[in-house]
Design an enzyme around this catalytic site. Structure first.
Site, PDB file in Angstrom:
ATOM      1  N   LYS A   1       0.799  -1.262   0.035  1.00 24.27           N
ATOM      2  CA  LYS A   1      -0.006  -0.032   0.128  1.00 24.27           C
ATOM      3  C   LYS A   1       0.849   1.229   0.026  1.00 24.27           C
ATOM      4  O   LYS A   1       1.742   1.363   0.525  1.00 24.27           O
ATOM      5  CB  LYS A   1      -0.972  -0.134   1.292  1.00 24.27           C
ATOM      6  CG  LYS A   1      -1.722   1.128   1.275  1.00 24.27           C
ATOM      7  CD  LYS A   1      -2.563   1.095   2.555  1.00 24.27           C
ATOM      8  CE  LYS A   1      -3.336   2.368   2.679  1.00 24.27           C
ATOM      9  NZ  LYS A   1      -4.265   2.193   3.898  1.00 24.27           N
ATOM     10  N   GLY A   2       0.401   2.033  -0.815  1.00 21.40           N
ATOM     11  CA  GLY A   2       1.299   3.373  -0.829  1.00 21.40           C
ATOM     12  C   GLY A   2       0.340   4.613  -0.879  1.00 21.40           C
ATOM     13  O   GLY A   2      -1.006   4.304  -0.272  1.00 21.40           O
ATOM     14  N   GLY A   3       0.849   5.966  -1.112  1.00 25.39           N
ATOM     15  CA  GLY A   3      -0.164   6.843  -0.828  1.00 25.39           C
ATOM     16  C   GLY A   3      -1.287   6.846  -1.802  1.00 25.39           C
ATOM     17  O   GLY A   3      -2.275   7.397  -1.326  1.00 25.39           O
ATOM     18  N   PHE A   4      -1.150   6.341  -2.988  1.00 27.35           N
ATOM     19  CA  PHE A   4      -2.172   6.458  -3.883  1.00 27.35           C
ATOM     20  C   PHE A   4      -2.810   4.959  -4.234  1.00 27.35           C
ATOM     21  O   PHE A   4      -4.151   5.035  -4.501  1.00 27.35           O
ATOM     22  CB  PHE A   4      -1.923   7.106  -5.071  1.00 27.35           C
ATOM     23  CG  PHE A   4      -1.371   8.486  -4.957  1.00 27.35           C
ATOM     24  CD1 PHE A   4      -1.993   9.417  -3.940  1.00 27.35           C
ATOM     25  CD2 PHE A   4      -0.367   9.043  -5.592  1.00 27.35           C
ATOM     26  CE1 PHE A   4      -1.619  10.655  -3.791  1.00 27.35           C
ATOM     27  CE2 PHE A   4       0.028  10.327  -5.660  1.00 27.35           C
ATOM     28  CZ  PHE A   4      -0.431  11.291  -4.610  1.00 27.35           C
ATOM     29  N   GLY A   5      -1.981   4.214  -4.263  1.00 27.12           N
ATOM     30  CA  GLY A   5      -2.201   2.840  -4.855  1.00 27.12           C
ATOM     31  C   GLY A   5      -2.153   1.702  -3.859  1.00 27.12           C
ATOM     32  O   GLY A   5      -1.390   1.679  -3.132  1.00 27.12           O
ATOM     33  N   GLN A   6      -2.798   0.499  -3.989  1.00 28.02           N
ATOM     34  CA  GLN A   6      -2.832  -0.555  -3.233  1.00 28.02           C
ATOM     35  C   GLN A   6      -2.826  -1.810  -4.237  1.00 28.02           C
ATOM     36  O   GLN A   6      -3.248  -1.778  -5.362  1.00 28.02           O
ATOM     37  CB  GLN A   6      -4.210  -0.785  -2.343  1.00 28.02           C
ATOM     38  CG  GLN A   6      -4.467   0.457  -1.618  1.00 28.02           C
ATOM     39  CD  GLN A   6      -5.715   0.149  -0.752  1.00 28.02           C
ATOM     40  OE1 GLN A   6      -6.036  -0.550   0.077  1.00 28.02           O
ATOM     41  NE2 GLN A   6      -6.939   0.876  -1.215  1.00 28.02           N
ATOM     42  N   VAL A   7      -1.870  -2.696  -3.704  1.00 24.84           N
ATOM     43  CA  VAL A   7      -1.630  -3.861  -4.641  1.00 24.84           C
ATOM     44  C   VAL A   7      -2.038  -5.174  -3.955  1.00 24.84           C
ATOM     45  O   VAL A   7      -1.612  -5.248  -2.891  1.00 24.84           O
ATOM     46  CB  VAL A   7      -0.127  -3.895  -5.337  1.00 24.84           C
ATOM     47  CG1 VAL A   7       0.036  -5.182  -5.969  1.00 24.84           C
ATOM     48  CG2 VAL A   7       0.290  -2.898  -5.779  1.00 24.84           C
TER      49      VAL A   7
ATOM     50  N   ASP B   1      12.637   6.788 -10.071  1.00 23.18           N
ATOM     51  CA  ASP B   1      12.654   6.293  -8.583  1.00 23.18           C
ATOM     52  C   ASP B   1      13.311   5.002  -8.510  1.00 23.18           C
ATOM     53  O   ASP B   1      12.970   4.110  -7.811  1.00 23.18           O
ATOM     54  CB  ASP B   1      11.332   6.292  -8.087  1.00 23.18           C
ATOM     55  CG  ASP B   1      11.193   6.139  -6.595  1.00 23.18           C
ATOM     56  OD1 ASP B   1      12.055   6.500  -5.877  1.00 23.18           O
ATOM     57  OD2 ASP B   1      10.119   5.633  -6.093  1.00 23.18           O
TER      58      ASP B   1
END
Length: 705
Positions: free
Chosen positions: A152-158, A273
């Site tokens: 999970k990141g700031g905008f997306g979830q995997v 990145d």
């Protein structure tokens, strides 16, 4: 001759409008357009706050450097999070930091999870708490059941997606297991439709080393990518190996990563990145388990213009940082436009980290973390950085950290650096190097044979940090100019009065070792001038009182002890002024004032504090800033090529800042030269005068020699 006035006066009426600068040094000071005023004030003469100064210490001599332009950023046991800071979120100086936004899928099939002490603070959570769909079907994809979360990141979830019926083992569009990257429609990355990352995958799908995206589409509130399921990240592998990799394994990673980046760059993109968490291996137990992949294209950007095929234009925005602080290139910290060199510099830091288990700048905390990390990166030599690493890693770091903005990397030569570290037995290699072998066999050896014939490249970043005088000279019609340096407070008045008697006004001022330098000339266009020496850095009350009398700040200087010299003049074109005192370079404020029609007209520093003056009706049509921990030679020359000329500058012991402008009215001769000298350039000025080049700006602070 108009009389010269100085002294501190308090304007109660105007003073009540703003907080005292000693208690709020971040406050902006602004003069509204002045109407006719009837209030009368007393007049006085003499210097205010004369402080005794000792003689200047002898400064060891260093060679001078000149430029010429003509008209025609305990080992941490957690990963640096797969995050990024998006534009207009982080200033290079710490106190200006705004909320930072992070994004990215956590390690696939994580061996280790958790936050990092070294991460960027202020994670922006998903824009909605809406749960992801239990079943996913987008485009023409099969129906998948959403299973465990991978990251999970700031905008997306995997998430893991398992095909409900049918399918085959292994990767591909018919795979039983896939990775589902879900991004909520209201997240920052989706403010105008599908995520930006989709555009990049559209252009790169099938590119060597980039995982396949098989389906994509919107379901309910989420934009969903269906991608190949991959294995552990290099971060996971590094942890499983006791947080240290062998040089041989790191060399395999190096050559394959360079090959992947080459293919990415050939398609016109830079990743933006590069780090251990964004390199993944194939799924364990499959034929691809030793194959390296590069993931997370959310920060990818084009280095090549699509329509023209030309390199994108150089720019610098110190308020923009893109990437991950630990691994970002110095240029990314400084807000420069991303190019191929940045991916390779980040890869160098990644490789050194995998071998040594830490980087010299790990452990910094606080709002000014990015500033401190960038400063450390700039000051750490490749020899120190790569101690206990085999020589190829140092050579690689040296090569990529000295690349120019638009330079094409010599990928075969970079790959060939690691030849001696790679096991000749293919079955014993921990990482497959298929792409690197193709590159090396076809082109690398030929280029290496020519190495002895290559001309030595000028190092654009490496050098010895120095504190020097920086002087700027403009072509002018012949005129009278006079300079004074190492001037104590007590002698300033007599120099100014003598200059006034000869028809000269102060055009610029500076300070070194708490002594003053002033330039006076006959070409200022001023018809009256006042100044104040004050123990207060940019004394607000006095400045505001002079604004009431229609004087405008024409030059400023700050001393290391915090005192300042402010010169205000009549006869300037300015109609309104604003100034700011800040503990870090105030680029965000400058950018805001640009939008309001102001331009930087004066800058100075006092210790680590910055003072910037901006004016309306400055005579400039465009303006940019170059900010660096060393003298930004490449950036200045690129600006010169585009018609900009240095119009103000200032430096601390850590940084140098240059404002470059394009005048509204084109000048006949746009020649400009810069000079860097260990002592005041008195021996060079007369030579410049003989060429009709006159001092336009001067400061003392950080450069490189």
């Amino acid at each position: 001759m108009p009389e010269l006035r100085s002294g501190a006066r308090r304007s109660k009426r105007l003073g009540d409008l703003q907080p005292d600068p000693q208690t709020t040094n971040q406050a902006e000071n602004l003069l509204a357009p002045a109407l006719a005023r009837t209030r009368r004030r007393g007049r006085g003469r003499g210097n205010a706050t004369a402080i005794a100064r000792g003689p200047s210490a002898a400064t060891p001599s260093r060679p001078t450097a000149a430029g010429r332009g003509r008209g025609v950023r305990l080992v941490d046991l957690e990963p640096e999070p797969p995050g990024r800071v998006l534009p207009q979120t982080v200033g290079l100086g710490a106190p200006e930091v705004a909320a930072k936004r992070l994004e990215g899928a956590q390690n696939k099939d994580n061996i280790m999870a958790g936050g990092s002490r070294d991460k960027i603070m202020g994670v922006e959570e998903d824009a909605s708490t809406t749960p992801v769909p239990e079943r996913v079907q987008v485009g023409n994809s099969p129906l998948y059941k959403t299973e465990r979360k991978l990251g999970k990141g700031g905008f997306g979830q995997v998430y893991v997606g398992r095909r409900v019926s049918g399918g085959s083992e292994g990767p591909g569009p018919d795979a039983i297991e896939v990775a589902l990257k879900c991004e909520h429609r209201s997240s920052k990355g989706c403010s105008h439709g599908p995520p930006y990352e989709w555009q990049v995958y559209n252009a790169l799908n099938g590119c060597y080393g980039i995982p396949w995206v098989h389906y994509k589409g919107r379901q309910g509130d989420f934009y969903i990518l269906v991608m190949d399921m991959l294995g552990p990240s290099l971060w996971d592998v590094w942890n499983s190996l006791g947080q240290s990799m062998s040089p041989g394994m790191a060399a395999c990673i190096a050559v394959e990563a360079i090959s992947i980046l080459e293919k990415l760059h050939m398609n016109g993109f830079v990743h933006g990145d590069v780090k251990p968490e964004n390199f993944l291996l194939g799924q364990p137990g499959t034929a691809e388990e030793k194959k390296l992949y590069l993931i997370d294209l959310g920060l990818a950007s084009r280095w090549k213009d699509v329509s023209s095929g030309q390199h994108v234009e150089y720019d610098q925005r110190p308020d923009i940082f893109r990437g991950t602080i630990r691994y970002a290139s110095v240029h990314a910290h400084l807000g420069r436009t991303g190019s191929r060199r940045d991916d390779l510099e980040s890869l160098a830091y990644t490789l050194i980290f995998l071998i040594k288990g830490r980087l010299p700048w790990q452990g910094y905390q606080g709002d000014n973390k990015s500033f401190l990390v960038c400063k450390k990166k700039m000051s750490t030599s490749p020899e120190l950085m790569c101690c206990f690493c085999p020589a190829p890693f140092k050579l690689f770091l040296e090569a990529v950290s000295n690349m120019k903005f638009d330079e094409e990397p010599n990928y075969p030569k970079l790959i060939a650096l690691f030849d001696t570290l790679i096991d000749p037995c293919v079955s014993l290699r921990p990482i497959r190097i298929d792409g690197a072998l193709k590159v090396g066999q076809k082109r690398g050896r030929l280029l290496l044979n020519l190495e002895e014939d290559e001309q030595p490249k000028k190092k654009i970043r490496l050098g010895s940090p120095a504190t020097q005088w920086i002087s700027v000279y403009n072509a002018r019609r012949p005129m009278k100019q006079r300079y004074h340096y190492n001037v104590a407070d007590s002698r300033l008045c007599q120099h100014v009065e003598k200059g006034n008697e000869d028809g000269l006004y102060i055009s610029c001022v500076a300070s070194a070792t708490n002594l003053w330098a002033l330039i006076m000339d006959a070409g200022t266009g001023f018809n009256a001038q006042v100044y104040e020496l004050s123990a207060v850095f940019l004394h607000k009350d006095w400045i505001m009182e002079q604004w009431e009398q229609n004087y405008y700040i024409s030059s400023i200087a700050g001393a290391a002890n915090g005192s300042s010299l402010v010169v205000m003049s009549k006869g300037t074109p300015y109609t309104q002024q604003s100034y700011k005192v800040s503990e870090s370079f105030p680029f965000k404020w400058i950018n805001k004032k640009w939008k309001e029609g102001f331009h930087v007209t004066s800058m100075t520093t006092a210790g680590s504090r910055w003072g910037v003056v901006m004016s309306r009706n400055s005579g400039y049509s465009e303006q940019v800033v170059e900010l660096d921990f060393l003298y930004p030679s490449e950036g200045i020359h690129r600006r010169w090529e585009n018609g900009y000329r240095i119009t103000s500058m200032a430096a601390t012991a850590d940084q140098a800042a240059f404002t470059l402008s394009i005048p509204r009215r084109k000048v006949m001769d746009e020649t400009q030269e810069t000079l860097r000298t260990s002592a005041f350039p008195s021996t060079h000025v007369k030579e410049k005068w003989s060429k009709n080049l006159y001092i336009a700006s001067i400061c003392y602070g950080r450069t490189v020699c």
